[in-house]
Design an enzyme around this catalytic site. Structure first.
Site, PDB file in Angstrom:
ATOM      1  N   LYS A 199      15.286   7.549  19.993  1.00 20.79           N
ATOM      2  CA  LYS A 199      14.849   7.317  21.373  1.00 20.79           C
ATOM      3  C   LYS A 199      15.804   6.391  22.121  1.00 20.79           C
ATOM      4  CE  LYS A 199       9.936   8.023  20.680  1.00 20.79           C
ATOM      5  NZ  LYS A 199      10.176   8.598  19.321  1.00 20.79           N
ATOM      6  N   CYS A 239      -2.852  22.261  15.209  1.00 24.96           N
ATOM      7  CA  CYS A 239      -3.390  21.364  16.245  1.00 24.96           C
ATOM      8  C   CYS A 239      -4.672  21.989  16.799  1.00 24.96           C
ATOM      9  CB  CYS A 239      -2.403  21.213  17.395  1.00 24.96           C
ATOM     10  SG  CYS A 239      -0.788  20.624  16.874  1.00 24.96           S
ATOM     11  N   CYS A 264      -0.143  22.597  23.144  1.00 24.83           N
ATOM     12  CA  CYS A 264       0.389  22.185  24.440  1.00 24.83           C
ATOM     13  C   CYS A 264       1.569  23.098  24.766  1.00 24.83           C
ATOM     14  CB  CYS A 264       0.851  20.740  24.353  1.00 24.83           C
ATOM     15  SG  CYS A 264      -0.391  19.663  23.608  1.00 24.83           S
ATOM     16  N   ARG A 295      10.760   3.200   9.077  1.00 30.70           N
ATOM     17  CA  ARG A 295       9.574   4.042   9.212  1.00 30.70           C
ATOM     18  C   ARG A 295       9.904   5.504   8.957  1.00 30.70           C
ATOM     19  NH1 ARG A 295      11.706   2.024  13.757  1.00 30.70           N
ATOM     20  NH2 ARG A 295      11.797   3.198  15.699  1.00 30.70           N
ATOM     21  N   ARG A 322      14.146   9.005  10.229  1.00 30.32           N
ATOM     22  CA  ARG A 322      15.159   8.877  11.283  1.00 30.32           C
ATOM     23  C   ARG A 322      15.573   7.411  11.476  1.00 30.32           C
ATOM     24  NH1 ARG A 322      14.586  12.902  14.967  1.00 30.32           N
ATOM     25  NH2 ARG A 322      12.332  12.682  14.736  1.00 30.32           N
ATOM     26  N   TYR A 323      14.603   6.521  11.391  1.00 29.80           N
ATOM     27  CA  TYR A 323      14.850   5.092  11.592  1.00 29.80           C
ATOM     28  C   TYR A 323      14.654   4.392  10.250  1.00 29.80           C
ATOM     29  CZ  TYR A 323      13.768   6.492  16.420  1.00 29.80           C
ATOM     30  OH  TYR A 323      13.742   7.124  17.632  1.00 29.80           O
ATOM     31  N   ARG A 380       7.495  20.453  19.285  1.00 32.01           N
ATOM     32  CA  ARG A 380       7.585  21.084  17.956  1.00 32.01           C
ATOM     33  C   ARG A 380       6.957  22.471  17.998  1.00 32.01           C
ATOM     34  NH1 ARG A 380       6.035  15.698  15.351  1.00 32.01           N
ATOM     35  NH2 ARG A 380       8.079  14.696  15.169  1.00 32.01           N
ATOM     36  N   CYS A 392       5.060  21.662  24.061  1.00 26.30           N
ATOM     37  CA  CYS A 392       5.203  20.949  22.782  1.00 26.30           C
ATOM     38  C   CYS A 392       6.654  20.936  22.292  1.00 26.30           C
ATOM     39  CB  CYS A 392       4.329  21.621  21.724  1.00 26.30           C
ATOM     40  SG  CYS A 392       4.554  20.890  20.094  1.00 26.30           S
ATOM     41  N   ASP A 430      11.015  17.089  26.359  1.00 21.68           N
ATOM     42  CA  ASP A 430      12.106  17.498  25.470  1.00 21.68           C
ATOM     43  C   ASP A 430      12.607  18.892  25.828  1.00 21.68           C
ATOM     44  OD1 ASP A 430      12.198  15.192  23.756  1.00 21.68           O
ATOM     45  OD2 ASP A 430      10.211  15.798  23.055  1.00 21.68           O
ATOM     46  N   ASP A 435      13.999  11.233  23.948  1.00 19.44           N
ATOM     47  CA  ASP A 435      14.427  11.497  22.579  1.00 19.44           C
ATOM     48  C   ASP A 435      15.762  12.213  22.680  1.00 19.44           C
ATOM     49  OD1 ASP A 435      13.055  10.956  19.973  1.00 19.44           O
ATOM     50  OD2 ASP A 435      11.309  11.431  21.225  1.00 19.44           O
TER      51      ASP A 435
HETATM   52  S1  SF4 Z   1       2.305  18.197  21.540  1.00 14.66           S
HETATM   53 FE1  SF4 Z   1       2.564  19.776  19.956  1.00 14.66          FE
HETATM   54  S2  SF4 Z   1       2.091  18.715  18.044  1.00 14.66           S
HETATM   55 FE2  SF4 Z   1       1.208  17.480  19.716  1.00 14.66          FE
HETATM   56  S3  SF4 Z   1      -0.916  18.240  19.956  1.00 14.66           S
HETATM   57 FE3  SF4 Z   1       0.377  19.347  21.425  1.00 14.66          FE
HETATM   58  S4  SF4 Z   1       0.905  21.231  20.306  1.00 14.66           S
HETATM   59 FE4  SF4 Z   1       0.218  19.762  18.763  1.00 14.66          FE
END
Ligand code: SF4
Length: 348
Positions: free
Chosen positions: A318, A104, A108, A95, A91-92, A113, A111, A274, A311
């Protein structure tokens, strides 16, 4: 009581007393779409007598996740728009993200993603896909930093981490390797001498960015895991998502930032949540976020100040959204990306 293994199903959460049995059908529906996992460490931190417990809120699924609002999107920060090859997001200019794994130790509920991670997600790069990703990095001499994210890269075995680090070792223009992880908090025992040895194998400067959102996550055990990384020579920075009902309070957020600094972790980013699907119950208005961040600035040490960022949806990168950086224009915000281009938030 600490559970012996991670909880991964709606039924296990009911048995553990983390979900009322009458919510089971809804939670099963959530589980059909989004992965669930709580490590024993996180289960042990939950106060079951508190219905608003900020640790539970981050990891225990909620029927509110079944609601997707019109502005939410499967790829809220636009990874796909900048992915020239599987596993790489460029994206940048200087990096890349290297997404070697989409598993994971915890999932979360907010999340960004969430459509890509989990057992049904984008999986782990096969050896030939990893070779192709490393070849892309080798061919692009402008890449100074490689950021391992995913998924959580520290779920990989030390053997697989060694392979990646050895692959990066012979790319001279890569100077920095950064890991984004929750492992030191949610599964601190994984940070052992074998893993640390694997992280050293590239000979590059290695940074570790810890994702944590509430001061209770920084237990003595978590702090000790971070100390093992820092003592091994890996500087640490923090990442926090500003979340309604978890840390949208200047005292709680300030305590978290102080806990980071006490652990020798420099507060880095405070992310506005997000537009991930089914996460509207976590989102607050940017103006509320700005007020909380301003209160931090007035009350705690400059060492404890994170940068509040958004984002920009669509993959524009960002934008810093401290009070002076995000302009409220008739109920909608206007922010500039790093190229100086203006964007509306939420997008039309
Ligand atoms: S935010 Fe998403 S990618 Fe990061 S640890 Fe939590 S579930 Fe996994």
């Amino acid at each position: 009581m600490t559970a012996a293994r991670s909880l991964k199903t709606a039924e296990e959460l009911v048995s553990a007393g983390l979900i009322e049995p009458e919510k089971l059908p809804d939670i099963r529906a959530v589980a059909d779409r989004y992965a669930i996992a709580l490590t024993p460490t996180m289960v042990s931190l939950i106060d079951r007598t508190d219905r608003q417990d900020p640790i539970a809120r981050q990891f225990v699924p909620d029927p509110a996740e079944l609601l997707t609002t019109p502005e939410e999107r499967a790829d809220p920060i636009g990874d796909q728009a900048h992915s020239p090859i599987k596993g790489i997001v460029h994206r940048y200019p200087d990096r890349v993200l290297l997404k070697a794994v989409h598993i994971c130790p915890v999932y979360c509920r907010f999340c960004f993603r969430r459509e890509m991670v989990g057992p049904q997600g984008d999986g782990t790069l096969a050896p030939e896909e990893l070779s192709a990703a490393l070849a892309y990095i080798r061919e692009h001499s402008e890449i100074w930093e490689v950021i391992l994210t995913g998924g959580d890269p520290l779920v990989l075995s030390p053997r697989r981490l060694s392979t990646i680090m050895q692959g990066l070792a012979d790319i001279p223009h890569v100077k920095i390797v950064r890991f984004h992880t929750r492992v030191p908090v949610v599964e601190p025992d994984r940070i052992d001498v074998t893993m640390i040895a694997a992280l050293m194998e590239s000979g590059k400067v290695v940074y570790v960015a810890l994702h944590a959102n509430h001061p209770r996550e920084l237990t003595d055990t978590a702090r000790a895991a971070c100390a093992r990384l820092i003592d091994a020579g890996f500087p640490m920075v923090s990442q926090t998502v500003l979340l309604k009902g978890v840390n949208d309070d200047p005292v709680v957020l300030g305590d978290l930032m102080k806990a980071f600094v006490e652990t020798r972790i420099k507060p880095y980013y405070l992310h506005h949540p997000d537009l991930a699907p089914g996460t509207s119950h976590f989102r607050l208005d940017i103006a509320e976020g700005q007020k909380i961040v301003s209160a931090l600035r007035g009350n705690i040490s400059g060492l404890c100040q994170p940068t509040y960022v958004l984002d920009i949806p669509g993959g524009h990168g960002k934008a810093v959204i401290g009070e002076s950086a995000a302009r409220n224009e008739g109920g909608c915000y206007s922010v500039n990306d790093f190229r100086g281009e203006e964007h509306r938030y939420p997008p039309k």
